[in-house]
Design an enzyme around this catalytic site. Structure first.
Site, PDB file in Angstrom:
ATOM      1  CG  MET A 155       8.763  25.064 -31.546  1.00 30.71           C
ATOM      2  SD  MET A 155       7.038  25.144 -32.101  1.00 30.71           S
ATOM      3  CE  MET A 155       6.600  26.766 -31.512  1.00 30.71           C
ATOM      4  NE  ARG A 156      15.204  27.709 -35.720  1.00 25.39           N
ATOM      5  CZ  ARG A 156      15.400  28.962 -35.324  1.00 25.39           C
ATOM      6  NH1 ARG A 156      14.825  29.406 -34.239  1.00 25.39           N
ATOM      7  NH2 ARG A 156      16.137  29.788 -36.036  1.00 25.39           N
TER       8      ARG A 156
ATOM      9  CB  SER B 269       3.315  15.293 -26.016  1.00 30.03           C
ATOM     10  OG  SER B 269       2.662  16.322 -26.729  1.00 30.03           O
TER      11      SER B 269
ATOM     12  NE  ARG C 198      14.653  31.496 -41.202  1.00 31.71           N
ATOM     13  CZ  ARG C 198      14.112  31.192 -40.011  1.00 31.71           C
ATOM     14  NH1 ARG C 198      14.159  29.949 -39.569  1.00 31.71           N
ATOM     15  NH2 ARG C 198      13.566  32.128 -39.269  1.00 31.71           N
TER      16      ARG C 198
ATOM     17  CG  HIS D  67      -0.879  25.506 -36.886  1.00 33.93           C
ATOM     18  ND1 HIS D  67       0.233  26.244 -36.538  1.00 33.93           N
ATOM     19  CD2 HIS D  67      -1.942  26.355 -36.824  1.00 33.93           C
ATOM     20  CE1 HIS D  67      -0.154  27.488 -36.280  1.00 33.93           C
ATOM     21  NE2 HIS D  67      -1.459  27.579 -36.438  1.00 33.93           N
TER      22      HIS D  67
HETATM   23  C1  GRF Z   1       1.750  21.438 -29.573  1.00 34.23           C
HETATM   24  O1  GRF Z   1       0.778  22.386 -29.205  1.00 34.23           O
HETATM   25  C2  GRF Z   1       1.762  21.342 -31.085  1.00 34.23           C
HETATM   26  O2  GRF Z   1       0.515  21.676 -31.662  1.00 34.23           O
HETATM   27  C3  GRF Z   1       2.741  22.377 -31.473  1.00 34.23           C
HETATM   28  O3  GRF Z   1       3.779  22.249 -30.497  1.00 34.23           O
HETATM   29  C4  GRF Z   1       3.144  21.960 -29.234  1.00 34.23           C
HETATM   30  C5  GRF Z   1       3.993  20.991 -28.444  1.00 34.23           C
HETATM   31  O4  GRF Z   1       4.002  19.784 -29.121  1.00 34.23           O
HETATM   32  N1  GRF Z   1       3.201  22.140 -32.816  1.00 34.23           N
HETATM   33  P1  GRF Z   1       4.843  18.497 -28.564  1.00 34.23           P
HETATM   34  O5  GRF Z   1       4.330  18.194 -27.171  1.00 34.23           O
HETATM   35  O6  GRF Z   1       6.305  18.886 -28.526  1.00 34.23           O
HETATM   36  O7  GRF Z   1       4.510  17.418 -29.543  1.00 34.23           O
END
Ligand code: GRF
Length: 195
Positions: free
Chosen positions: A90-91, A13, A65, A109
């Site tokens: 998320m990595r 998003s 990694r 963040h």
């Molecule tokens: C959000 O809360 C962002 O702060 C965190 O990941 C969550 C999902 O983000 N980094 P998105 O909808 O995938 O951009």
């Protein structure tokens, strides 16, 4: 025109808002959306917006990694970005990867850094009884969630809030903050955006 690549792991998003803002305002060009998960819903959204995509599944690389990042770098370097935006990525990236984008990599963040680096930020704010929460856009440095702050947005914590209701209120502000920071960042303006 500055070229911007965006890394995602899920719904994307924040990525959607960044791409929309660049395409509407014309201050930069979204040249790639890449994910560590081929099933990330954000990849389809990016493709529909006309942005090239790439997916490098991190799982086959296990704990290596550096090997995962060497693969991830291929489409990124091919896109020749000036700026790399992490948006729900998320990595954890190694210092070696971060060093290649020093001074030109951003992350959003979902906390008012330096409070609550890492995960489960909203629950931690609720557990601490904080009166407000929010999000931070910062430059990425080798230390996780620790670089120079480029923008912050604050929201009130309301009675009865759960981590989910608070996350939803913060996400609305993320979608305003990140484009506002990127617009200034590509123009060389580092003055923090405070919403
Ligand atoms: C959000 O809360 C962002 O702060 C965190 O990941 C969550 C999902 O983000 N980094 P998105 O909808 O995938 O951009």
């Amino acid at each position: 025109m500055k070229r911007v690549a965006i890394l995602i792991s899920g719904g994307g998003s924040n990525m959607v808002r960044l791409v929309e803002d660049m395409q509407a305002q014309g201050y930069a060009s979204p040249v790639l959306v890449a994910s560590n998960d081929a099933a990330a819903a954000g990849l389809e959204k990016a493709a529909r917006m006309g942005v090239p995509t790439a997916a490098i599944d991190h799982r086959p690389f296990g704990k290596d990694r550096a090997a995962f990042e060497a693969e991830l770098l291929k489409p990124i370097l091919a896109a020749q970005p000036d700026v790399l935006c992490l948006a729900g990525f998320m990595r954890v990236l190694t210092p070696g990867f971060v060093a290649q984008f020093a001074g030109r990599m951003l992350n959003i963040h979902p906390s008012l850094l330096p409070k609550y680096p890492g995960l489960h930020t909203h629950q931690r704010a609720l557990d601490a009884g904080d009166a407000e929460a929010g999000c931070t856009v910062h430059e990425v440095t080798p230390v996780l969630d620790d670089g120079p702050i480029l923008g912050q947005a604050r929201v009130p914590v309301e009675a009865g809030d759960t981590a989910d209701t608070l996350a939803a209120r913060v996400l609305v502000m993320e979608h305003r903050l990140y484009p506002a920071v990127l617009r200034r960042y590509v123009a060389g303006d580092r003055a923090p955006v405070l919403l």
